[in-house]
Design an enzyme around this catalytic site. Structure first.
Site, PDB file in Angstrom:
ATOM      1  CE  LYS A  22      -1.661   1.476   4.050  1.00 26.76           C
ATOM      2  NZ  LYS A  22      -1.336   2.872   4.453  1.00 26.76           N
ATOM      3  CG  ASN A  23       2.402   2.573   3.525  1.00 24.32           C
ATOM      4  OD1 ASN A  23       1.237   2.906   3.298  1.00 24.32           O
ATOM      5  ND2 ASN A  23       2.820   2.253   4.724  1.00 24.32           N
ATOM      6  NE  ARG A  93      -0.307  11.663   7.506  1.00 22.96           N
ATOM      7  CZ  ARG A  93      -0.029  12.861   7.978  1.00 22.96           C
ATOM      8  NH1 ARG A  93      -0.950  13.532   8.614  1.00 22.96           N
ATOM      9  NH2 ARG A  93       1.150  13.411   7.795  1.00 22.96           N
ATOM     10  CB  CYS A 117      -3.702  10.364  11.963  1.00 28.76           C
ATOM     11  SG  CYS A 117      -2.221   9.403  12.152  1.00 28.76           S
ATOM     12  NE  ARG A 122       1.488  10.042  10.200  1.00 34.36           N
ATOM     13  CZ  ARG A 122       0.927   9.028   9.508  1.00 34.36           C
ATOM     14  NH1 ARG A 122      -0.285   8.633   9.817  1.00 34.36           N
ATOM     15  NH2 ARG A 122       1.572   8.467   8.492  1.00 34.36           N
ATOM     16  N   PRO A 123       3.688  16.210  11.394  1.00 33.76           N
ATOM     17  CG  PRO A 123       5.647  17.128  12.221  1.00 33.76           C
ATOM     18  CD  PRO A 123       4.659  16.019  12.459  1.00 33.76           C
ATOM     19  CB  ILE A 124       3.847  18.039   5.960  1.00 34.62           C
ATOM     20  CG1 ILE A 124       3.057  19.338   5.995  1.00 34.62           C
ATOM     21  CG2 ILE A 124       2.916  16.858   6.108  1.00 34.62           C
ATOM     22  CD1 ILE A 124       2.215  19.526   4.738  1.00 34.62           C
ATOM     23  CG  ASP A 125       8.782  19.895   9.750  1.00 38.67           C
ATOM     24  OD1 ASP A 125       8.053  18.918  10.007  1.00 38.67           O
ATOM     25  OD2 ASP A 125       9.993  19.898  10.040  1.00 38.67           O
ATOM     26  CD  GLN A 126      12.481  18.089   7.923  1.00 41.47           C
ATOM     27  OE1 GLN A 126      13.491  17.986   7.224  1.00 41.47           O
ATOM     28  NE2 GLN A 126      12.328  19.038   8.816  1.00 41.47           N
ATOM     29  CG  ASP A 305       3.842   1.114   9.346  1.00 35.15           C
ATOM     30  OD1 ASP A 305       3.970   1.389   8.139  1.00 35.15           O
ATOM     31  OD2 ASP A 305       3.630   1.978  10.216  1.00 35.15           O
ATOM     32  CB  ILE A 327       8.786   6.052  14.153  1.00 34.76           C
ATOM     33  CG1 ILE A 327       9.928   5.059  13.908  1.00 34.76           C
ATOM     34  CG2 ILE A 327       8.415   6.847  12.907  1.00 34.76           C
ATOM     35  CD1 ILE A 327      11.210   5.685  13.384  1.00 34.76           C
ATOM     36  NE  ARG A 397      -6.854   4.702   6.099  1.00 33.50           N
ATOM     37  CZ  ARG A 397      -6.380   5.860   6.553  1.00 33.50           C
ATOM     38  NH1 ARG A 397      -6.789   6.311   7.726  1.00 33.50           N
ATOM     39  NH2 ARG A 397      -5.504   6.543   5.854  1.00 33.50           N
TER      40      ARG A 397
HETATM   41  C1  EPZ Z   1       4.730   6.623   6.256  1.00 33.12           C
HETATM   42  O1  EPZ Z   1       4.093   7.674   6.940  1.00 33.12           O
HETATM   43  C2  EPZ Z   1       3.730   5.481   6.234  1.00 33.12           C
HETATM   44  N1  EPZ Z   1       2.534   5.897   5.514  1.00 33.12           N
HETATM   45  C3  EPZ Z   1       3.358   5.067   7.660  1.00 33.12           C
HETATM   46  O2  EPZ Z   1       2.534   3.924   7.570  1.00 33.12           O
HETATM   47  C4  EPZ Z   1       4.630   4.673   8.397  1.00 33.12           C
HETATM   48  O3  EPZ Z   1       4.309   4.399   9.735  1.00 33.12           O
HETATM   49  C5  EPZ Z   1       5.665   5.808   8.331  1.00 33.12           C
HETATM   50  O4  EPZ Z   1       5.895   6.184   6.952  1.00 33.12           O
HETATM   51  C6  EPZ Z   1       6.995   5.406   8.943  1.00 33.12           C
HETATM   52  O5  EPZ Z   1       7.505   4.298   8.258  1.00 33.12           O
HETATM   53  C7  EPZ Z   1       2.583   5.881   4.164  1.00 33.12           C
HETATM   54  O6  EPZ Z   1       3.590   5.543   3.566  1.00 33.12           O
HETATM   55  C8  EPZ Z   1       1.329   6.300   3.460  1.00 33.12           C
HETATM   56  P1  EPZ Z   1       7.262   9.716   8.174  1.00 33.12           P
HETATM   57  P2  EPZ Z   1       4.787   9.142   6.915  1.00 33.12           P
HETATM   58  O7  EPZ Z   1       7.187  10.996   7.443  1.00 33.12           O
HETATM   59  O8  EPZ Z   1       5.468   9.335   5.617  1.00 33.12           O
HETATM   60  C9  EPZ Z   1       8.136  12.955  11.518  1.00 33.12           C
HETATM   61  C10 EPZ Z   1       0.663   2.590   7.860  1.00 33.12           C
HETATM   62  O9  EPZ Z   1       0.336   1.987   8.884  1.00 33.12           O
HETATM   63  N2  EPZ Z   1       8.012  13.946  10.435  1.00 33.12           N
HETATM   64  O10 EPZ Z   1       8.347   8.739   7.833  1.00 33.12           O
HETATM   65  O11 EPZ Z   1       3.784  10.131   7.359  1.00 33.12           O
HETATM   66  C11 EPZ Z   1       6.820  12.285  11.826  1.00 33.12           C
HETATM   67  O12 EPZ Z   1       6.081  13.062  12.748  1.00 33.12           O
HETATM   68  C12 EPZ Z   1       1.163   4.002   7.981  1.00 33.12           C
HETATM   69  O13 EPZ Z   1       0.667   2.119   6.720  1.00 33.12           O
HETATM   70  C13 EPZ Z   1       8.335  15.266  10.683  1.00 33.12           C
HETATM   71  O14 EPZ Z   1       8.693  15.624  11.799  1.00 33.12           O
HETATM   72  O15 EPZ Z   1       5.873   8.957   8.066  1.00 33.12           O
HETATM   73  C14 EPZ Z   1       7.258  10.973  12.417  1.00 33.12           C
HETATM   74  O16 EPZ Z   1       7.575  11.173  13.790  1.00 33.12           O
HETATM   75  C15 EPZ Z   1       0.999   4.546   9.404  1.00 33.12           C
HETATM   76  N3  EPZ Z   1       8.243  16.174   9.675  1.00 33.12           N
HETATM   77  C16 EPZ Z   1       8.544  10.658  11.661  1.00 33.12           C
HETATM   78  O17 EPZ Z   1       8.961  11.881  11.054  1.00 33.12           O
HETATM   79  C17 EPZ Z   1       7.848  15.820   8.413  1.00 33.12           C
HETATM   80  O18 EPZ Z   1       7.790  16.685   7.519  1.00 33.12           O
HETATM   81  C18 EPZ Z   1       8.377   9.619  10.554  1.00 33.12           C
HETATM   82  O19 EPZ Z   1       7.290  10.022   9.743  1.00 33.12           O
HETATM   83  C19 EPZ Z   1       7.530  14.459   8.173  1.00 33.12           C
HETATM   84  C20 EPZ Z   1       7.625  13.545   9.197  1.00 33.12           C
END
Ligand code: EPZ
Length: 434
Positions: A22-23, A93, A117, A122-126, A305, A327, A397
Site C-alpha cells: 500500500k505505502n 493523508r 492522526c 505528523r507534521p509536514i515541515d520537511q 508499522d 518513530i 484501509r
Molecule cells: C509513512 O508515513 C507510512 N505511511 C506510515 O505507515 C509509516 O508508519 C511511516 O511512513 C513510517 O515508516 C505511508 O507511507 C502512506 P514519516 P509518513 O514521514 O510518511 C516525523 C501505515 O500503517 N516527520 O516517515 O507520514 C513524523 O512526525 C502508515 O501504513 C516530521 O517531523 O511517516 C514521524 O515522527 C501509518 N516532519 C517521523 O517523522 C515531516 O515533515 C516519521 O514520519 C515528516 C515527518
C-alpha cells in the site's frame, strides 16, 4: 458498522499470498500523473486507501481506468484542476503526494493541509523544506498548502528528520527540476526504492534510493510505463505474527524476504522458526513464545508499522518484554484494548512494558488505527472465546480480504454487519474450536 467476529484458539496453518505494498502504491499512483502518456500499474492492493487516492486523481481531471481490482491505467494529460480539497486528505493523508507530483509537473499545486492522526501530530515541515529548497513558494492559509514556482532548480537538501513521506514527495517534485538534486538523511524503506525505480522506468534519473543519499538529475519530461508494485512487507509481517501468536505453521508467498529480516529475526528471538525460500517465508513455532526487547527504527530497523502486532504477540509470551516506539509519539492506543483481553501492559512515555501472561481472553475491542486493528485481530485469534473487533474500517484501509485470507489459514473469523450476524456466529462456534 462492520466488525470482525473471531473465535480464538485455533493455530493458523497453511499458505497465504500477500498483495502489493500500500505505502509504495500510494507514491506510484501520484507519480503516474507526471506524464501525459498512459501509465499502467499492477499488483495494486484493493484497499480503501488506494481507491480513495484513485478518486482524488480522477477528481483533478486525470483519466483513471480500473483494468481489474489490482491493475489501473492512468493518463495525466487532461488534468485541469491543480487543487485537492480537504475531503480527500481527510480520508487519506498520502494524497499529499500529489503536491510533489503536481508541483514537479505543473509548477503549481494546492492541497489541503493534512491533520494529525491516531498515531501522532505528523507534521509536514520537511516536505515544505524540500519544495522551498527547489525554488518553490509554499504558503499555508485557510487550511490549504499552496505551492508554485517560476522554475524548479536542483538543490542539496539535508532532511532534519528521516521521513518516508518527505523523501517521496520531494523526489517527485525534483525529477523534472533543472540540474542536480541531492537528498540526504533520507528514508530507505523498500517503498522509497520502489517509487524511485518506477520514476526511472518513466525516464527519470534517480540514483541511490535505499541508501542515505539520493541523487536526482532533472529530465525534461517523463514518459509512460508499465510497473508492478512490490509486495507488502507489513501485510506479510502481520501474517508472520499471526502464525507466531497462534502457534501455527504458515507460509507466506509473494514476498521479498530481504524486506522481512527485522521482523523475522525478532520472531526467531521469540522462539519461532523462520525459513525464507525464494519468494516465500515460513513461520512456525514448536515451543512457547519467549519475551524480547523491540525498538522501532527507520528501515532496515524494526518497522514501526509492525509495532502493535509484535506487542500483541509478546503479550502472550512468558517473561517481561519492552517495546519502544521511536518513530511516532502516540502509537500505543491499542494497549488499553489489549489489556481488556487480559494482557498486562504498562505504557511509560514511548515505551510499553509487557508482562507476558501466556493467555488472552476474548471480549469486545475497537480498532484505534490501521495496524493497531490488525494487532487486535491477531490477539483475538489466540484468545480464548469470542473477540469482537469494532471499527474495522481502519483495517480495510490497508489489508485486502484480511478475514478471507485468515479463514484460508483455518481461522474462525467473519465480518458481522448486524447483531443478528453476531448471534449467528456465536451459535455456530459455541463449542470449543477443534
Ligand atoms: C509513512 O508515513 C507510512 N505511511 C506510515 O505507515 C509509516 O508508519 C511511516 O511512513 C513510517 O515508516 C505511508 O507511507 C502512506 P514519516 P509518513 O514521514 O510518511 C516525523 C501505515 O500503517 N516527520 O516517515 O507520514 C513524523 O512526525 C502508515 O501504513 C516530521 O517531523 O511517516 C514521524 O515522527 C501509518 N516532519 C517521523 O517523522 C515531516 O515533515 C516519521 O514520519 C515528516 C515527518
Amino acid at each position: 458498522m462492520e466488525r470482525y467476529m473471531i473465535k480464538g484458539g485455533r493455530p493458523l496453518v497453511g499458505d497465504v499470498e500477500v498483495n502489493g505494498a500500500k505505502n509504495a502504491a500510494l507514491g506510484l499512483l501520484a507519480g503516474a500523473i507526471m506524464t501525459d502518456d498512459d501509465v499502467i500499474i499492477d499488483n495494486l492492493p484493493d484497499v480503501s486507501d488506494i481507491n480513495v487516492l484513485l478518486q482524488a486523481i480522477e477528481g483533478i481531471g486525470a483519466k483513471v481506468e480500473r483494468i481489474d481490482p489490482h491493475t489501473v491505467k492512468i493518463n495525466g494529460s487532461a488534468i485541469t484542476n491543480l487543487s485537492l480539497d480537504y475531503g480527500y486528505i481527510k480520508k487519506i493523508r498520502a494524497s499529499y503526494y500529489l503536491l510533489g507530483a503536481l508541483l514537479g509537473k505543473y509548477h503549481h499545486a494546492e492541497v489541503a493541509l493534512p491533520g494529525g492522526c491516531a498515531i501522532g501530530t505528523r507534521p509536514i515541515d520537511q516536505h515544505i523544506k524540500g519544495f522551498r529548497a527547489l525554488g518553490a513558494n509554499v504558503d499555508i492559509e485557510y487550511g490549504m498548502i499552496c505551492t508554485e514556482a517560476e522554475r524548479l532548480t536542483g538543490s542539496h537538501i539535508f532532511f532534519d528528520v528521516v521521513s518516508v513521506g518527505a523523501t517521496i514527495n520531494v523526489m517527485l517534485a525534483s525529477v523534472m527540476a533543472e540540474g542536480k538534486t541531492i537528498l540526504e538523511n533520507v528514508a530507505k524503506e523498500p517503498h522509497i526504492v520502489d517509487v524511485a525505480n518506477f520514476l526511472n522506468s518513466m525516464g527519470a534519473n534517480i540514483k541511490g534510493a535505499g541508501t542515505d543519499v539520493i541523487t536526482i538529475r532533472g529530465v525534461q519530461k517523463l514518459h509512460g510505463t508499465e510497473y508492478t508494485v512490490i509486495p507488502d512487507q507489513i501485510e506479510a509481517g502481520t501474517f508472520m505474527c499471526a502464525a507466531a501468536i497462534t502457534g501455527g505453521d504458515v507460509t507466506i508467498h509473494n514476498v521479498i524476504p530481504k524486506h522481512l529480516e527485522a521482523t523475522g529475526s525478532k520472531l526467531v528471538e521469540m522462539g519461532c522458526h523462520v525459513i525464507a525460500r525464494g519468494d516465500s517465508i515460513r513461520v512456525f513455532r514448536t515451543e512457547p513464545l519467549r519475551d524480547a526487547k523491540v525498538k522501532t527504527q527507520v528501515y532496515p530497523g524494526f518497522p514501526t508499522d509492525m509495532q502493535p502486532q509484535i506487542a500483541a504477540t509478546l503479550a502472550l509470551s512468558g517473561g517481561t518484554s519492552i517495546v519502544t516506539e521511536s518513530i511516532f509519539e502516540n502509537r500505543f492506543k491499542y494497549v488499553d484494548e489489549l489489556n481488556r483481553m487480559g494482557a498486562n501492559i504498562k505504557v511509560e512515555g514511548n515505551t510499553a512494558i509487557i508482562k507476558g501472561m501466556g493467555h488472552l481472553s476474548g471480549t469486545i475491542v475497537s480498532s484505534p488505527d490501521l495496524r493497531a486493528g490488525a494487532a487486535l485481530v491477531i490477539a483475538g485469534l489466540a484468545a480464548d472465546g469470542f473477540t469482537q473487533v469494532d471499527d474495522i474500517v481502519y483495517i480495510l484501509r490497508g489489508y485486502e480480504r484480511f478475514d478471507e485470507k485468515l479463514r484460508g489459514l483455518g481461522a474462525c473469523i467473519e465480518v458481522a454487519k448486524t447483531e443478528h450476524d453476531i448471534k449467528k456466529f456465536k451459535l455456530r462456534f459455541a463449542s470449543p474450536v477443534a
